[in-house]
Design a protein around this motif. Structure first.
Motif, short mmCIF file in Angstrom:
data_model
loop_
_atom_site.label_atom_id
_atom_site.label_comp_id
_atom_site.label_asym_id
_atom_site.label_seq_id
_atom_site.Cartn_x
_atom_site.Cartn_y
_atom_site.Cartn_z
N SER A 207 0.82 -1.20 0.00
CA SER A 207 0.00 0.00 0.00
C SER A 207 0.86 1.26 0.00
O SER A 207 1.94 1.29 0.60
CB SER A 207 -0.91 0.01 1.23
OG SER A 207 -1.57 1.25 1.38
N GLU A 208 0.35 2.31 -0.65
CA GLU A 208 1.01 3.61 -0.63
C GLU A 208 0.43 4.52 0.46
O GLU A 208 0.72 5.72 0.48
CB GLU A 208 0.87 4.30 -1.99
CG GLU A 208 1.63 3.62 -3.13
CD GLU A 208 3.14 3.75 -2.99
OE1 GLU A 208 3.59 4.60 -2.20
OE2 GLU A 208 3.87 2.99 -3.67
N ALA A 209 -0.39 3.97 1.33
CA ALA A 209 -0.96 4.77 2.42
C ALA A 209 0.15 5.33 3.30
O ALA A 209 1.16 4.66 3.55
CB ALA A 209 -1.91 3.91 3.26
N ILE A 270 -6.30 0.61 9.76
CA ILE A 270 -5.92 -0.52 8.92
C ILE A 270 -5.26 -0.04 7.63
O ILE A 270 -5.83 0.73 6.87
CB ILE A 270 -7.15 -1.38 8.57
CG1 ILE A 270 -7.74 -1.99 9.85
CG2 ILE A 270 -6.79 -2.48 7.58
CD1 ILE A 270 -9.06 -2.73 9.62
N VAL A 271 -4.04 -0.52 7.38
CA VAL A 271 -3.36 -0.28 6.12
C VAL A 271 -3.74 -1.36 5.11
O VAL A 271 -4.01 -1.09 3.95
CB VAL A 271 -1.82 -0.25 6.30
CG1 VAL A 271 -1.13 -0.03 4.96
CG2 VAL A 271 -1.43 0.84 7.29
N VAL A 290 -2.21 -5.24 9.06
CA VAL A 290 -1.15 -4.28 9.36
C VAL A 290 -1.77 -2.95 9.79
O VAL A 290 -2.61 -2.40 9.08
CB VAL A 290 -0.23 -4.07 8.14
CG1 VAL A 290 0.86 -3.04 8.46
CG2 VAL A 290 0.39 -5.39 7.71
N GLY A 291 -1.36 -2.45 10.95
CA GLY A 291 -1.83 -1.16 11.44
C GLY A 291 -0.94 -0.03 10.98
O GLY A 291 0.26 -0.22 10.75
N SER A 292 -1.51 1.15 10.83
CA SER A 292 -0.74 2.31 10.41
C SER A 292 0.38 2.59 11.41
O SER A 292 0.17 2.55 12.62
CB SER A 292 -1.65 3.54 10.29
OG SER A 292 -0.94 4.66 9.83
#
Length: 776
Positions: A207-209, A270-271, A290-292
């Motif tokens: 992810s790009e978050a 949430i990522v 996976v958490g931020s």
């Protein structure tokens, strides 16, 4: 004072068999659930495995290198860091004996370092000074190469600077990107940039978050809605400092615009789920959420400020409290440097203190971050440069104690030998100002230097002990300065929550309490508070998945997916395949004796932690202290107040435990020991490592909480008790002396700047007079 035998568990297994914990009826066991936390510090990567009560069941650490090929150019490798993370997570899983399918969430924290990645290949990009070495793609937070770039950014006076303490620090990431723009061969046209924590979630999920924590705290992002901010990024600022590349395509190189081409998340949001590759390398499953991520110091805030303690204002914490309860609790996350983090409901602007930062921890709340550039590094430096350094090392080794313990003992003996009132009085004429590496807060001056008044030609260990005391006093006095500046600007700070190995130094903790006048709260996990905080991020991200899993007694959709993967059928969203061990992976083998020295590897004493130290759940008890234990002691054995939990018959095993099953005293980091027979001990007790005691049914569903309070609820449940070091009475002679020396400390701070101004003005006049830029 009652002495707990060294190398003895706080609570032996034999005594626990008769304790109220094991005789209290509990709900039937629910499916086992675990979480992993990952912490990347300046010198090592760590991982821990916790259960739903916040008990650490596994802990591992692996060193990481940094390079300084040129002064102030300090780099690291994201590849090496990822491999170290994979090693640590695999080790935790192996040592704890937990089934990877029972790990529901993983959280990451890391230093606020800049990671450069190629947009076209998603591979590392060299950041110099050797631009041929693409493995070195991280500019470390402590890198000070971008002096001119920092000055240029601050000269703009852009409104975004208001939210980083009035000026951008050389430690932040935008100056480093500007430096790369003008020094990287070919420029930054093929680069995208991450804060290290965000890079790790990208590596884990694809992810790009990005996290609000990294973007707001270190990259100049102002959350939408704050002072009319619409995109988060200041286009005007970036264009004015010659960074149009960062503006292209709605700021894509920095993560984009929230809700348009970018996703920005608060702590623990949430990522995504682990990719197949990441799951295989970490030894987990593709159903692990996976958490931020957050910056490492903020994980220390998460891991400490919900601690329960027997002190006014913190007693009888209401289970219905929300995250606003954290306001007024300052987290001091101590290591090489120290960060001071505090939350407020409304923005408080403090000159020289970074922030206020909105949404980084929870939506709608603001955080401020003060800091000291050197604390642990300062103490090490003072010892290293003194002529008696080698003699101290020899004496400490001969006495089988640490250097700091030996110095504390030396000070104690000097008080007797010189017939003075106390150690504070012993060093009354030592005026130590220790900004060797510049000042982060509250004056935000990277040009500050140390100045010490009271030195002599004495080169003995006794003199070293007094200078060491001076350094400890400086750390405490500067903490008071930071706290006072924060309080002048609207913060209401009632308590200081410490974490890190410095918590073991009774002298330093007592000085912090007496200089600041605030109670100092020591967490359950002294060395592991940060990595524990990152595990909480994983727990927050996975909470809904866990609730479904428990309510269905392990028959959730997640379980079906994992079962189908074991059977070779792929039912997971996105089409990811079940993780498989790949012989080509670069992760070091977990069992290698050469890469797992006993000083850094392994599991903690699980049963000690679970039952002697847990404050979560109504069935866990901490023994209260006797009046004898609570009596006021000296600066070397800091007085503590007991945790606010009921007394039980476990007390007997705390005072003296000679059971053969007892383990090591609760400790982590370099002092952790491998418990070889953990599973056998659980088996003898008829226990599994974890059985949650939450009873969930269709008639009693899991209560939903608002997004801003979800993090706090998990923190309250998992953090456990803290120990309190109260300040001495205001009229105590030592506290009065420290207050007088604080005024001298302030003069040393501000007079140094005045002296510099005086000589700089003369130099300006000399330059004008000679017509040269060089004055002989």
């Amino acid at each position: 004072m009652v002495t707990i035998p060294q190398h003895t568990s706080h609570t032996s297994l034999a005594n626990r068999r008769s304790s109220s914990f094991f005789n209290t009826p509990v709900a039937p066991p629910q499916p086992d659930v675990y979480y992993v936390g990952v912490d990347v510090g300046t010198g090592s990567a760590r991982a821990c495995l916790i259960d739903t009560n916040g008990i650490i069941l596994g802990l591992a650490e692996r060193p990481i290198t940094r390079h300084e090929l040129k002064p102030n150019h300090i780099t690291q490798s994201s590849t090496e860091i990822w491999n170290a993370i994979c090693y640590c997570v695999n080790t935790c899983i192996r040592d704890s004996g937990v089934d990877p399918s029972e790990v529901f969430g993983i959280g990451f924290d890391a230093t606020c370092s800049l990671v450069a990645i190629s947009e076209s290949t998603d591979e590392p990009v060299a950041v110099g000074p050797d631009f041929t070495d693409h493995k070195e793609n991280i500019i470390l937070w402590m890198d000070h190469r971008a002096v001119d770039e920092t000055n240029a950014i601050n000269a703009t006076g852009d409104k975004s600077l208001k939210y980083v303490g009035g000026q951008m620090s050389i430690e932040m990431e935008l100056p480093k990107i500007k430096w790369l723009k003008h020094n990287l061969p070919g420029g930054i046209s093929d680069c995208k940039f991450y804060d290290l924590g965000d890079y790790l979630t990208h590596k884990a999920t694809g992810s790009e978050a990005r996290s609000f924590c990294s973007a707001v705290c270190k990259q100049g992002f102002v959350s939408p809605g704050v002072e009319g901010s619409e995109t988060g990024w200041s286009e005007e600022l970036l264009l004015s400092v010659d960074l149009p590349e960062l503006v292209e395509d709605n700021f894509r190189r920095l993560g984009g615009i929230p809700g348009k081409n970018g996703v920005f998340l608060s702590a623990g949001d949430i990522v995504g789920k682990l990719t197949a590759d990441a799951a295989a390398q970490l030894g987990l499953t593709t159903e692990c959420i996976v958490g931020s991520a957050v910056i490492d110091a903020y994980a220390g805030w998460i891991g400490t400020v919900a601690a329960k303690a027997d002190i006014a204002g913190l007693q009888n914490q209401d289970s219905d409290s929300n995250i606003e309860a954290a306001c007024g609790r300052l987290a001091a996350v101590a290591g090489t440097s120290t960060c001071h983090i505090a939350m407020t409901k409304e923005p408080c602007f403090v000159k020289g203190v970074w922030g206020p930062y909105k949404d980084v921890m929870a939506p709608g709340y603001w955080l401020a971050e003060g800091g000291q550039s050197m604390t642990g590094a300062l103490l090490a430096h003072v010892l290293a440069i003194h002529p008696a350094s080698q003699e101290l090392a020899r004496l400490a080794e001969a006495s089988n104690v640490s250097k700091f313990d030996y110095l504390n003992l030396t000070l104690e003996n000097l008080v007797t030998d010189r017939n003075v009132r106390s150690v504070v009085s012993l060093a009354k004429h030592m005026f130590f100002y220790g900004d060797f590496h510049g000042n982060r807060s509250p004056i935000a001056d990277p040009n500050m230097k140390a100045n010490i008044i009271g030195q002599s030609m004495d080169s003995s260990v006794n003199d070293l002990a007094i200078q060491y005391f001076g350094a400890c006093e400086f750390i405490a006095q500067q903490t008071r300065q930071i706290v006072e500046e924060m309080e002048k600007s609207g913060h209401e700070i009632g308590y200081i929550y410490m974490s890190g190995g410095q918590c073991r130094n009774g002298l330093l903790m007592r000085l912090l309490a007496d200089c600041t006048g605030k109670p100092i709260i020591i967490p359950r996990y002294i060395d592991a508070a940060v990595v524990f905080g990152s595990a909480i991020l994983g727990a927050v991200a996975a909470e809904d998945s866990v609730s479904e899993h428990i309510s269905t007694r392990g028959r959730s959709r997640r379980s079906s997916i994992l079962q189908s993967q074991r059977s070779g059928t792929n039912l997971s969203l996105g089409g990811s395949q079940p993780p498989a061990r790949d012989s080509s992976t670069s992760v070091p083998p977990a069992h290698s004796p050469y890469t797992a020295p006993s000083a850094t590897a392994s599991s903690s004493n699980v049963v000690s932690l679970a039952y002697a130290s847990s404050g979560s759940g109504s069935h866990h008890h901490i023994p209260a202290m006797t009046p004898m234990e609570e009596e006021q002691v000296d600066y070397f054995n800091q007085p503590t107040a007991p945790a606010n939990l009921p007394t039980s018959d476990i007390r007997k095993s705390v005072i003296s435990s000679d059971d053969d099953d007892s383990g090591d005293e609760l400790s982590f980091g370099s002092k952790s020991k491998v418990q070889q027979d953990l599973q056998q001990k659980f088996h003898k007790l008829g226990l599994k490592p974890l059985s949650t005691i939450r009873k969930v049914s269709s008639n009693n569903p899991v209560q939903k909480v608002s997004p801003e309070d979800k993090l706090w609820k998990v923190m309250e449940k998992m953090t456990g008790p803290g120990r309190v070091i109260p300040p001495s009475d205001k009229n105590d002679p030592d506290r009065r002396l420290l207050a007088a020396k604080y005024e001298i400390f302030l003069e040393q701070c501000f007079q140094q700047r005045r002296y510099r101004d005086i000589v700089d003005q003369v130099e300006v006049e000399n330059i004008k007079a000679t017509g040269s830029t060089t004055v002989v």
